[in-house]
Design an enzyme around this catalytic site. Sequence first.
Site, PDB file in Angstrom:
ATOM      1  N   TRP A 321      22.732   7.349 -21.907  1.00 13.58           N
ATOM      2  CA  TRP A 321      23.393   6.176 -21.487  1.00 13.58           C
ATOM      3  C   TRP A 321      23.692   5.040 -22.459  1.00 13.58           C
ATOM      4  O   TRP A 321      24.723   4.622 -22.467  1.00 13.58           O
ATOM      5  CB  TRP A 321      22.926   5.725 -20.125  1.00 13.58           C
ATOM      6  CG  TRP A 321      23.513   4.619 -19.332  1.00 13.58           C
ATOM      7  CD1 TRP A 321      24.607   4.765 -18.474  1.00 13.58           C
ATOM      8  CD2 TRP A 321      23.040   3.357 -19.456  1.00 13.58           C
ATOM      9  NE1 TRP A 321      24.890   3.618 -18.256  1.00 13.58           N
ATOM     10  CE2 TRP A 321      24.066   2.605 -18.840  1.00 13.58           C
ATOM     11  CE3 TRP A 321      22.338   2.665 -20.429  1.00 13.58           C
ATOM     12  CZ2 TRP A 321      24.219   1.284 -18.977  1.00 13.58           C
ATOM     13  CZ3 TRP A 321      22.406   1.280 -20.551  1.00 13.58           C
ATOM     14  CH2 TRP A 321      23.320   0.485 -19.592  1.00 13.58           C
ATOM     15  N   HIS A 322      22.623   4.939 -23.322  1.00 16.59           N
ATOM     16  CA  HIS A 322      22.759   3.715 -24.164  1.00 16.59           C
ATOM     17  C   HIS A 322      23.410   4.004 -25.377  1.00 16.59           C
ATOM     18  O   HIS A 322      23.998   2.992 -25.936  1.00 16.59           O
ATOM     19  CB  HIS A 322      21.079   3.584 -24.628  1.00 16.59           C
ATOM     20  CG  HIS A 322      20.316   2.776 -23.736  1.00 16.59           C
ATOM     21  ND1 HIS A 322      19.787   3.334 -22.491  1.00 16.59           N
ATOM     22  CD2 HIS A 322      20.239   1.555 -23.540  1.00 16.59           C
ATOM     23  CE1 HIS A 322      19.090   2.468 -21.991  1.00 16.59           C
ATOM     24  NE2 HIS A 322      19.346   1.051 -22.484  1.00 16.59           N
ATOM     25  N   GLY A 323      23.903   5.250 -25.539  1.00 16.29           N
ATOM     26  CA  GLY A 323      24.844   5.257 -26.869  1.00 16.29           C
ATOM     27  C   GLY A 323      24.957   6.964 -27.292  1.00 16.29           C
ATOM     28  O   GLY A 323      24.057   7.819 -26.839  1.00 16.29           O
TER      29      GLY A 323
END
Length: 471
Positions: A321-323
């Site tokens: 989700w973060h990258g």
Amino acid sequence: MIFSTPIFIFVFLPCILAVYYVSPRKFKNTSLFLASLVFYAWGEPVYVSIMLFSTVFDFVNGLFIEKFKLQNKITKSKIILIISIVGNLSILFFFKYSDFVINNINQLFSLDIKNLDLKLPIGISFYTFQTMSYTIDVYRGKVKAQKNIIDFGTFVSLFPQLVAGPIVRYKTIAEQLKSRVHSIDKFSEGVRRFIIGLGKKVLLANNIGMIWEQISSSNINNLPLSSAWLGAICFSLQIYFDFSGYSDMAIGLGKMLGFDFLENFNLPYISKSITEFWRRWHISLGTWFKEYVYIPLGGSRKGTKKLIRNMFIVWALTGFWHGANWNFVFWGIYFGIILIMEKLFLLELLQKLPNSIKHLYTLFLVIISWVIFSIEDTAMLGKYLKAMFGLNSAPIMNNETIYLFCTNIFLIIACIIAVTNLPTYVNNKLQKFRYINLLYTCKNICYLCIFVVSISFLIGASYNPFLYFRF
């Protein structure tokens, strides 16, 4: 547009507040919805269409889900929910992960498929999760479907938390969208909270971040062990003040507009385990994954094997989700493995150790995690981790390390104090001060000083990133 810019503080915000408070009560959400669209369109006018599509898409989905449930047509209701989830994730995947998939396909099969080179819509990870949680909660019967599309659009596009959270779930502000309290006291509290966040971001995060930038951009092959740890510690401080500062500003702006957002940070660096750390860090994200992924998968109710599987899935997804890069996946799995070990046996062992050891254990693992999080190039990441453990044949310390540490010693000390509960402890003690009016005046003078100094730094600053801006 980000909050820590003069144009936001001196142009956009005063104009929006003026229009908002002049608007009659029944039009306040309309003015806020339009203002949020202007805020979002400031840097990316084309991508407003995506946000508007998501708004209409899930507004209609929510209505149909509720309609079919009331008619006891559960299958149809579930189909609409699946359409909502697949639609939202498809949009997120297309804009955020398509090039990641293309690059990996090219590497695996020696192809030369061109990247789409899409610009990531600001805040798409946050508002996608928010709209998904809305339709899921309507399906679960936890909230009623919103009948007013302007109110729903206000929830989706609400500019204080649009860019980098906190992730505001519909059920926490459903009533506030209908009616919320506006008062001078609440507005003043919001201003103070905004200033605290601005100070964290501009005075602490930006300045401590420059040390990390200098160290991480140097020759990693010859990086001394002490420099590697100094850089890692500085980045750990930077990302906390950057993100928690943004959350403070978002919560403060919300209060100025009558909203009460939930807290997103609770002194995570005083934690004595990684489990505790993730109860204190990015609380809204952890709560979202727990409620909408971990528990639906079965949580810890179906035996050890299912527990390990569920935690592994949740933390791999949390990292992803973060990258769109492998280092974020590694970062998520890294925490997943540690949390599984703590859940199975490590927490029990930790309970027998002194608090100081538990605290050092947590900080050690967290600092390493932020190095994994920060360095996207896997080869460079490996070299940096080697430097942290003295495996690169470089000296333990050199003159540059001593210079960086000595010239920034007071900044480092200030940052370390600020991540502890000492400021809260002192504030609580001061509340018992006999001359409370004098104390109140002194505190307001301090807020004013923080604001003035922060603006002074902003005007001449060339380094003013928001680390979570890209997520």
